[in-house]
Design an enzyme around this catalytic site. Structure first.
Site, PDB file in Angstrom:
ATOM      1  N   ASN A  65       1.077   4.742   4.955  1.00 30.08           N
ATOM      2  CA  ASN A  65       0.309   5.240   6.096  1.00 30.08           C
ATOM      3  C   ASN A  65      -0.504   6.484   5.768  1.00 30.08           C
ATOM      4  O   ASN A  65      -1.432   6.829   6.504  1.00 30.08           O
ATOM      5  CB  ASN A  65       1.237   5.487   7.280  1.00 30.08           C
ATOM      6  CG  ASN A  65       1.631   4.181   7.944  1.00 30.08           C
ATOM      7  OD1 ASN A  65       0.855   3.596   8.681  1.00 30.08           O
ATOM      8  ND2 ASN A  65       2.843   3.712   7.661  1.00 30.08           N
ATOM      9  N   THR A 119       2.547  -3.613  16.702  1.00 34.38           N
ATOM     10  CA  THR A 119       1.248  -4.011  16.166  1.00 34.38           C
ATOM     11  C   THR A 119       1.439  -5.417  15.712  1.00 34.38           C
ATOM     12  O   THR A 119       1.590  -5.689  14.545  1.00 34.38           O
ATOM     13  CB  THR A 119       0.807  -3.186  14.972  1.00 34.38           C
ATOM     14  OG1 THR A 119       0.492  -1.911  15.430  1.00 34.38           O
ATOM     15  CG2 THR A 119      -0.484  -3.702  14.390  1.00 34.38           C
ATOM     16  N   THR A 150      -1.967  -7.634   7.650  1.00 33.36           N
ATOM     17  CA  THR A 150      -2.579  -6.359   7.256  1.00 33.36           C
ATOM     18  C   THR A 150      -1.690  -5.743   6.178  1.00 33.36           C
ATOM     19  O   THR A 150      -1.860  -6.032   5.000  1.00 33.36           O
ATOM     20  CB  THR A 150      -2.761  -5.420   8.460  1.00 33.36           C
ATOM     21  OG1 THR A 150      -1.549  -5.366   9.220  1.00 33.36           O
ATOM     22  CG2 THR A 150      -3.888  -5.895   9.356  1.00 33.36           C
ATOM     23  N   SER A 175      -7.868   4.143   2.977  1.00 35.13           N
ATOM     24  CA  SER A 175      -8.484   4.224   1.655  1.00 35.13           C
ATOM     25  C   SER A 175      -7.813   3.293   0.650  1.00 35.13           C
ATOM     26  O   SER A 175      -8.345   3.093  -0.432  1.00 35.13           O
ATOM     27  CB  SER A 175      -8.438   5.662   1.148  1.00 35.13           C
ATOM     28  OG  SER A 175      -7.117   6.157   1.149  1.00 35.13           O
TER      29      SER A 175
END
Length: 405
Positions: free
Chosen positions: A400, A188, A151, A405
């Site tokens: 973050n 994560t 990610t 967006s």
């Protein structure tokens, strides 16, 4: 034991693939599949967050109730968390599509998701992607799979080792992702580990639980524990070693190799923390107990003030001893010694709780390197622990602040 090139597909019997299913806005690969050509014993540990994503809920049940599985299908760009019953249906549909294409049962396929929380997983995209993954499996597909699960990671993370067990060469290969929302009690992170070892499910599960406590549970980037943390291992027994059913020398050799892989990947994750420029390693020595050593070391790596000082290459050692002090562990602050170390050298900042006559210039040079180690000698006992984190930079907030967006 020796480290070898590769990740999950370095292990015999395992293939993998990574493809673009349209989940990421930039068109990068965003789905991956790891598959064993025979049944594989499954073990795993998952997030401690009370809010658990749909794939985590399903995987916990499968790992608990089934002895073997065949593979794991993963997606990035969407966490499939806080999505209710629709999320559970989408997760199962992703598994079912992969299973049908592979000719196995739906519950033979575990699932993992990572990305934005609270958005519905697009069923059409992930089912089409799962089928394409099954068609794309390759013994050379480990790199693409590792890249597809990223990610905000800036690089993919893989590791593989070989170790002699029972006269046979056993291989362990793994891939992981994780850059933000990283905190002790997992992160994560998605980690899929493959091995060709023959081992009972009970001992494999115990090995995983022991290893996670000195690897992935000892890293932190930002004090946030994710909804999707998953560390799972599939062992297909193709190495041909006598099945490990008791805690003997073979078990210890396997666990040592598994720990090596997990620690290396954990450090790569900490070093690749969102916006990070430095890896911070904190070792606490001579604590009163193993647990207190872990708590103390975690307190330092999770301190925003310590992390900011490391970013600024500022030897503000008072922040370190302050973090130790609010950890909840009792110790004598007037007995603590502190060092900082990097490839530039080693420097003692404090002795018996007081500043030494150290060189600020040399301290800054040490703290300017890419990997910085802090050592705290508590002089309370014989127990040691190491934790890993990173510096806190302006870019963490930027990343973050506009993550969606």
């Amino acid at each position: 034991m020796k480290e070898i090139i590769g990740g999950v597909t370095a292990v015999q019997g395992f293939t993998a693939a990574g493809i673009a299913a349209g989940l990421k806005k930039n068109g990068r690969n965003d789905m991956a599949l790891v598959f064993s050509d025979v049944d594989a014993v499954a073990a795993g540990v998952f997030t401690t967050n009370a809010v658990k994503a749909a794939p985590v809920q399903r995987d916990i049940e499968i790992v608990k109730t089934r002895k073997t599985v065949r593979g794991v299908v993963l997606n990035a760009g969407n966490a499939n968390a806080c999505t209710g019953e629709e999320g559970k249906k989408a997760d199962k549909a992703m598994a079912a599509a992969a299973a049908e294409a592979l000719g196995v049962e739906t519950d033979d396929i575990l699932t993992c998701s990572t990305g934005v929380i609270g958005q519905l997983l697009p069923v059409g995209k992930v089912t089409a992607g799962a089928k394409l993954l099954a068609e794309s499996l390759s013994s050379e597909g480990g790199d693409k799979a590792a890249q597809a699960i990223m990610t905000t990671d800036t690089y993919s993370k893989q590791c593989a080792v070989e170790v002699k067990i029972g006269g046979k060469t056993v291989t362990i290969g793994a891939m992981t992702k994780g850059s933000g929302m990283i905190h002790p009690n997992m992160a994560t992170m998605l980690c899929v580990t493959a091995s060709d070892v023959a081992m009972s499910k009970e001992l494999l599960q115990e090995a995983v639980r022991d290893v996670v406590n000195v690897s992935f549970n000892m890293i932190s980037v930002d004090r946030d524990t994710s909804t999707n943390d998953s560390y799972m291992i599939l062992a297909n027994g193709k190495a041909g070693n006598p099945e490990i059913t008791e805690k003997n020398a073979d078990y210890e050799a396997f666990k040592e190799a598994l720990c090596y892989v997990a620690v290396k990947l954990a450090k790569l994750m900490a070093a690749d923390g969102e916006g990070a420029t430095k890896l911070l390693e904190v070792t606490v020595k001579n604590a009163a107990s193993e647990e207190s050593a872990k708590v103390l070391s975690k307190a330092v790596i999770t301190s925003n003030l310590v992390k900011a000082a490391v970013f600024g290459s500022d030897a503000n050692w008072g922040r370190i001893i302050c973090a130790l002090g609010y950890s909840g562990i009792e110790f004598n602050p007037e007995a603590v010694d502190l060092w900082v170390e990097s490839e530039s050298g080693k420097l003692k900042l404090a002795e018996n709780g007081l500043a030494t006559d150290y060189s600020e210039e040399f301290a800054t040079k040490i703290l300017s390197d890419k990997e910085v180690t802090v050592t705290a000698d508590m002089k309370m006992g014989k127990y040691n622990a190491t934790a890993w984190g990173c510096d806190l930079t302006y870019d963490y907030v930027k990343i973050n602040g506009d993550y969606r967006s």
